[in-house]
Design an enzyme around this catalytic site. Structure first.
Site, mmCIF file in Angstrom:
data_model
loop_
_atom_site.group_PDB
_atom_site.id
_atom_site.type_symbol
_atom_site.label_atom_id
_atom_site.label_comp_id
_atom_site.label_asym_id
_atom_site.label_seq_id
_atom_site.Cartn_x
_atom_site.Cartn_y
_atom_site.Cartn_z
ATOM 1 N N LEU A 147 0.805 -1.223 0.000
ATOM 2 C CA LEU A 147 0.000 0.000 0.000
ATOM 3 C C LEU A 147 0.840 1.277 0.000
ATOM 4 O O LEU A 147 1.955 1.301 0.505
ATOM 5 C CB LEU A 147 -0.920 -0.007 1.223
ATOM 6 C CG LEU A 147 -1.851 -1.220 1.318
ATOM 7 C CD1 LEU A 147 -2.675 -1.151 2.606
ATOM 8 C CD2 LEU A 147 -2.767 -1.316 0.107
ATOM 9 N N HIS A 148 0.260 2.303 -0.572
ATOM 10 C CA HIS A 148 0.874 3.633 -0.586
ATOM 11 C C HIS A 148 -0.236 4.668 -0.378
ATOM 12 O O HIS A 148 -1.413 4.304 -0.193
ATOM 13 C CB HIS A 148 1.643 3.862 -1.888
ATOM 14 C CG HIS A 148 0.842 3.579 -3.137
ATOM 15 N ND1 HIS A 148 -0.284 4.282 -3.486
ATOM 16 C CD2 HIS A 148 0.997 2.625 -4.094
ATOM 17 C CE1 HIS A 148 -0.757 3.813 -4.618
ATOM 18 N NE2 HIS A 148 -0.016 2.799 -5.001
ATOM 19 N N GLU A 149 0.144 5.931 -0.425
ATOM 20 C CA GLU A 149 -0.815 7.013 -0.150
ATOM 21 C C GLU A 149 -2.009 7.015 -1.107
ATOM 22 O O GLU A 149 -3.079 7.515 -0.771
ATOM 23 C CB GLU A 149 -0.115 8.380 -0.192
ATOM 24 C CG GLU A 149 0.666 8.707 1.070
ATOM 25 C CD GLU A 149 -0.232 8.898 2.303
ATOM 26 O OE1 GLU A 149 -1.286 9.535 2.194
ATOM 27 O OE2 GLU A 149 0.138 8.388 3.378
ATOM 28 N N GLN B 146 -9.889 0.890 -15.757
ATOM 29 C CA GLN B 146 -10.464 -0.051 -14.788
ATOM 30 C C GLN B 146 -11.746 0.531 -14.173
ATOM 31 O O GLN B 146 -12.763 -0.152 -14.051
ATOM 32 C CB GLN B 146 -9.432 -0.332 -13.701
ATOM 33 C CG GLN B 146 -9.949 -1.105 -12.524
ATOM 34 C CD GLN B 146 -8.825 -1.568 -11.618
ATOM 35 O OE1 GLN B 146 -8.177 -2.556 -11.898
ATOM 36 N NE2 GLN B 146 -8.583 -0.844 -10.541
ATOM 37 N N HIS C 163 -3.629 4.330 -2.243
ATOM 38 C CA HIS C 163 -4.607 3.425 -1.617
ATOM 39 C C HIS C 163 -5.225 4.088 -0.379
ATOM 40 O O HIS C 163 -6.435 4.011 -0.162
ATOM 41 C CB HIS C 163 -3.922 2.133 -1.172
ATOM 42 C CG HIS C 163 -3.260 1.348 -2.271
ATOM 43 N ND1 HIS C 163 -1.901 1.206 -2.361
ATOM 44 C CD2 HIS C 163 -3.780 0.659 -3.312
ATOM 45 C CE1 HIS C 163 -1.602 0.439 -3.402
ATOM 46 N NE2 HIS C 163 -2.721 0.109 -4.001
HETATM 47 P P1 AMP Z 1 -3.843 -1.714 -6.948
HETATM 48 O O1 AMP Z 1 -3.415 -2.219 -5.617
HETATM 49 O O2 AMP Z 1 -2.718 -1.176 -7.780
HETATM 50 O O3 AMP Z 1 -4.732 -2.677 -7.684
HETATM 51 O O4 AMP Z 1 -4.758 -0.459 -6.650
HETATM 52 C C1 AMP Z 1 -5.898 -0.559 -5.828
HETATM 53 C C2 AMP Z 1 -6.740 0.670 -6.006
HETATM 54 O O5 AMP Z 1 -5.972 1.827 -5.679
HETATM 55 C C3 AMP Z 1 -7.203 0.850 -7.454
HETATM 56 O O6 AMP Z 1 -8.536 1.321 -7.460
HETATM 57 C C4 AMP Z 1 -6.245 1.873 -7.984
HETATM 58 O O7 AMP Z 1 -6.794 2.650 -9.029
HETATM 59 C C5 AMP Z 1 -6.013 2.729 -6.756
HETATM 60 N N1 AMP Z 1 -4.739 3.449 -6.891
HETATM 61 C C6 AMP Z 1 -3.532 2.932 -7.236
HETATM 62 N N2 AMP Z 1 -2.605 3.915 -7.313
HETATM 63 C C7 AMP Z 1 -3.243 5.082 -7.023
HETATM 64 C C8 AMP Z 1 -2.840 6.439 -6.951
HETATM 65 N N3 AMP Z 1 -1.577 6.825 -7.193
HETATM 66 N N4 AMP Z 1 -3.773 7.364 -6.637
HETATM 67 C C9 AMP Z 1 -5.061 7.002 -6.388
HETATM 68 N N5 AMP Z 1 -5.507 5.729 -6.442
HETATM 69 C C10 AMP Z 1 -4.615 4.775 -6.749
#
Ligand code: AMP
Length: 293
Positions: free
Chosen positions: A33-35, A153, A37
């Site tokens: 996770l990052h900011e 997505q 998420h």
């Molecule tokens: P992931 O773990 O990459 O599948 O991302 C999970 C959710 O977090 C998805 O809905 C992504 O679109 C969202 N997400 C990923 N990176 C970002 C970001 N930099 N800013 C905002 N939402 C994000």
């Protein structure tokens, strides 16, 4: 925060929330996770009575030559971050329970799944829709949160929800960026310091395209041409696609009218990164690489 792996226990926990009249906000993720998420988690916390976050590196959305095995994972760290946000449940199912032997059912959103990222990742959105629908049935959220960073997505999930009459409201959150503008992504962890610097070409080219629109440029071919020349000037970058599309049906636009999504996917070394910016005409432009959060 409860950590639940079993599908049955997750269903029971959701039923308890529902029976108590509590609304459920849901943030599905692949973890690490990052900011970005966490911004979705905070939005859910604000709007819903209970927040469920899932961490599941979903095998069906990775192609055979993609990074499923090496996708970054750190559940202990993720759990600490989510606990600090006051998340109610961290749901981390096992692949073996999600896809038992003999699993045969998939969800496809035709046409939309083949555009943009779907061209180089042909089974990706089928895997995403399948797992998201399964998670929706297990978690039964009132609202589910997705990032604009993965714009295609979000469009596809919205269409699935509409087409299958699902009772869940899809909420899109703006892209969260590092101080220098690079969109946060778990895959940024693959980048060497030199690649991390080179990756800024995504931000720079989208920012430039947005500025060209603000100055009156309307022709998609000119915008795409400029982005391509910036990408070509970066030796570590290789284009996967650059597109100017309608934000709802993802059809290519030849002229920017009202709203357009400028989206790209670029390999930086072996790491494929995506980013996008929404441009609006006759209205204040939306969140983009120019805007630090
Ligand atoms: P992931 O773990 O990459 O599948 O991302 C999970 C959710 O977090 C998805 O809905 C992504 O679109 C969202 N997400 C990923 N990176 C970002 C970001 N930099 N800013 C905002 N939402 C994000």
């Amino acid at each position: 925060m409860k950590i639940i792996a079993s599908l049955r226990q997750m269903k029971e926990a959701s039923a308890r929330f529902k029976n108590a009249g509590r609304t459920i906000g849901f943030v599905p993720t692949l973890g690490y996770l990052h900011e970005g998420h966490l911004s979705l988690v905070r939005a859910s916390k604000k709007a819903a009575d209970a927040t469920v976050v899932s961490i599941f590196v979903n095998p069906t959305q990775f192609g055979p030559r993609e990074d499923l095995a090496k996708y970054p994972r750190d559940l202990a760290r993720d759990a600490r971050m989510l606990r600090a946000e006051g998340v109610d449940i961290l749901f981390c199912p096992d692949a073996a329970e999600m896809y038992p032997p003999g699993y045969k059912t998939y969800v496809e959103v035709h046409d939309l799944q083949n555009k943009l990222c779907g061209r180089s990742r042909p089974i990706h959105f089928r895997g995403v829709c399948t797992v998201v629908l399964k998670l929706f049935h297990i978690v039964r959220p009132d609202r589910a949160y997705f990032g604009q960073k993965d714009a295609q997505q979000t469009v596809i999930i919205r269409r699935m929800v509409r087409d299958l009459n699902l009772d869940v409201r899809i909420v899109a959150g703006p892209t969260v960026r590092d101080g220098d503008g690079l969109a946060l992504s778990s895959r940024n962890s693959y980048l060497s310091p030199e690649e991390r610097r080179a990756a800024l070409v995504l931000t720079k080219s989208l920012k430039e395209a947005k500025m060209m629109v603000a100055r009156g440029q309307r022709r998609a071919a000119v915008l795409i041409g400029r982005i391509r020349s910036l990408l070509r000037a970066e030796p570590l970058a290789r284009e996967d696609y650059v597109a100017v599309v309608d934000p709802e049906d993802l059809e290519p636009l030849s002229l920017v009218k009202d709203r357009a999504l400028i989206a790209l996917a670029v390999f930086i070394g072996r790491t494929r990164l995506i980013d996008n910016v929404m441009v609006r005409i006759n209205a204040k432009a939306g969140a983009g690489p120019g805007r630090k959060r």
